[in-house]
Design an enzyme around this catalytic site. Structure first.
Site, PDB file in Angstrom:
ATOM      1  N   SER A 149       0.822  -1.139  -0.105  1.00  0.00           N
ATOM      2  CA  SER A 149       0.042   0.180  -0.044  1.00  0.00           C
ATOM      3  C   SER A 149       0.818   1.087  -0.166  1.00  0.00           C
ATOM      4  CB  SER A 149      -0.930   0.031   1.322  1.00  0.00           C
ATOM      5  OG  SER A 149      -1.804   0.926   1.183  1.00  0.00           O
ATOM      6  N   GLU A 244      -9.382  -4.121  -6.074  1.00  0.00           N
ATOM      7  CA  GLU A 244      -8.798  -3.314  -5.460  1.00  0.00           C
ATOM      8  C   GLU A 244      -9.183  -1.845  -6.187  1.00  0.00           C
ATOM      9  OE1 GLU A 244      -5.063  -3.247  -3.526  1.00  0.00           O
ATOM     10  OE2 GLU A 244      -4.851  -5.419  -4.064  1.00  0.00           O
TER      11      GLU A 244
END
Length: 303
Positions: A149, A244
């Site tokens: 991330s 995502e």
């Protein structure tokens, strides 16, 4: 009793949306979120076949995870958390799994979080830790740099900074579910916003507001490394789930890196949400992602 995989995934996604993604859409205090996430990640089983050791590097709290007394390669991992949450505690079980599967030493750190520390404090701290490792005699060829991330953002930004300063880069780079564009121009932020069980656009917006001072350009390559020059990057593994909101950050990086002649391996995992790799004890796609990480790391170790 075995649960049907589809039902298990539906229940998990529903739970994550209710307990994690929905609360993240509100402006809750960072300290409250940090504590809550550390409590939630206690559900991840901690592998027992690894040794944990606390240490400090360049004044930063760090943890070494070792599956064996001697390892030929080190994975230096930068945790995610939208720049304002996450810690050694939230990622310990996940990184212990990686250490066990790769049989490599894993190092991770508590870099300074926002809003208490703003750009470039986190990047400076990671740069200082990397420099300290080299000063201790560890060779860049023996370091694989990794991040998930926003940690992938910081890992890539570190490589761009090393390139600017003409310093030797690590042997490889692993970008797991990377958050690389803080200008938020990726289309998947829109078309996957209802599908991603873990991450919300609002959480990213909050993290950006905490991390980036108002007077700075969010398209600066050390802030949004998607806009950097990728020529000369080491071999890179990119992992992303099909659900995502950051899917297009990963795709855009891969296309641009390939155009710069980087040896980049893009891996898409069907039906997976943000940071799905942490759920490897329960989901086959996440187990496959960890196996792919191990294969990539072992290939680098042979070279």
């Amino acid at each position: 009793m075995k649960i049907d995989p589809a039902i298990k995934q539906y229940l998990t996604e529903s739970f994550l949306k209710a307990t994690f993604r929905t609360p993240s859409r509100f402006n809750l205090p960072p300290m409250l979120l940090r504590s809550a996430i550390e409590q939630m990640t206690k559900v991840f089983p901690q592998p027992r076949q690894v040794q944990l050791r606390s240490l400090r590097l360049a004044g930063i709290q760090a943890e070494e995870i070792k599956p064996q007394s001697k390892s030929t390669q080190m994975i230096f991992h930068i945790h995610g958390g939208a720049f304002f949450v996450g810690s050694i505690k939230t990622h310990r079980a996940f990184l212990s799994e990686i250490a066990e599967r790769t049989q490599m030493q894993v190092l991770h750190i508590n870099y300074p979080l926002s809003p208490e520390a703003r750009y470039p404090d986190a990047l400076d701290a990671i740069y200082d830790v990397y420099s300290t490792l080299l000063n201790q005699g560890i060779q860049p060829k023996d370091i694989i740099l990794s991040g998930d991330s926003c940690g992938a953002n910081l890992a890539l930004a570190l490589c761009l900074r090393l390139k600017q300063e003409q310093l030797e880069m690590p042997s490889g780079l692993m970008l797991l579910c990377p958050f690389l564009d803080l200008t938020l121009t990726s289309e998947s932020l829109r078309y996957n916003q209802k599908l991603d069980a873990l991450l919300s656009v609002e959480a990213l917006e909050a993290g950006i507001a905490y991390y980036v001072p108002k007077n700075l350009d969010k398209s600066d390559p050390l802030i949004s490394p998607i806009f950097g020059d990728f020529e000369g990057l080491p071999p890179t593994l990119v992992q992303i789930g099909s659900k995502e909101i950051l899917l297009d950050d990963a795709k855009r990086f891969t296309e641009k890196a390939k155009a710069a002649d980087v040896d980049v391996r893009f891996k898409l995992y069907t039906g997976m949400w943000h940071n799905f790799q942490m759920f490897s004890p329960w989901f086959e796609e996440a187990k496959k992602a960890l196996a792919d990480i191990a294969d990539f790391a072992h290939e680098l170790d042979k070279n």
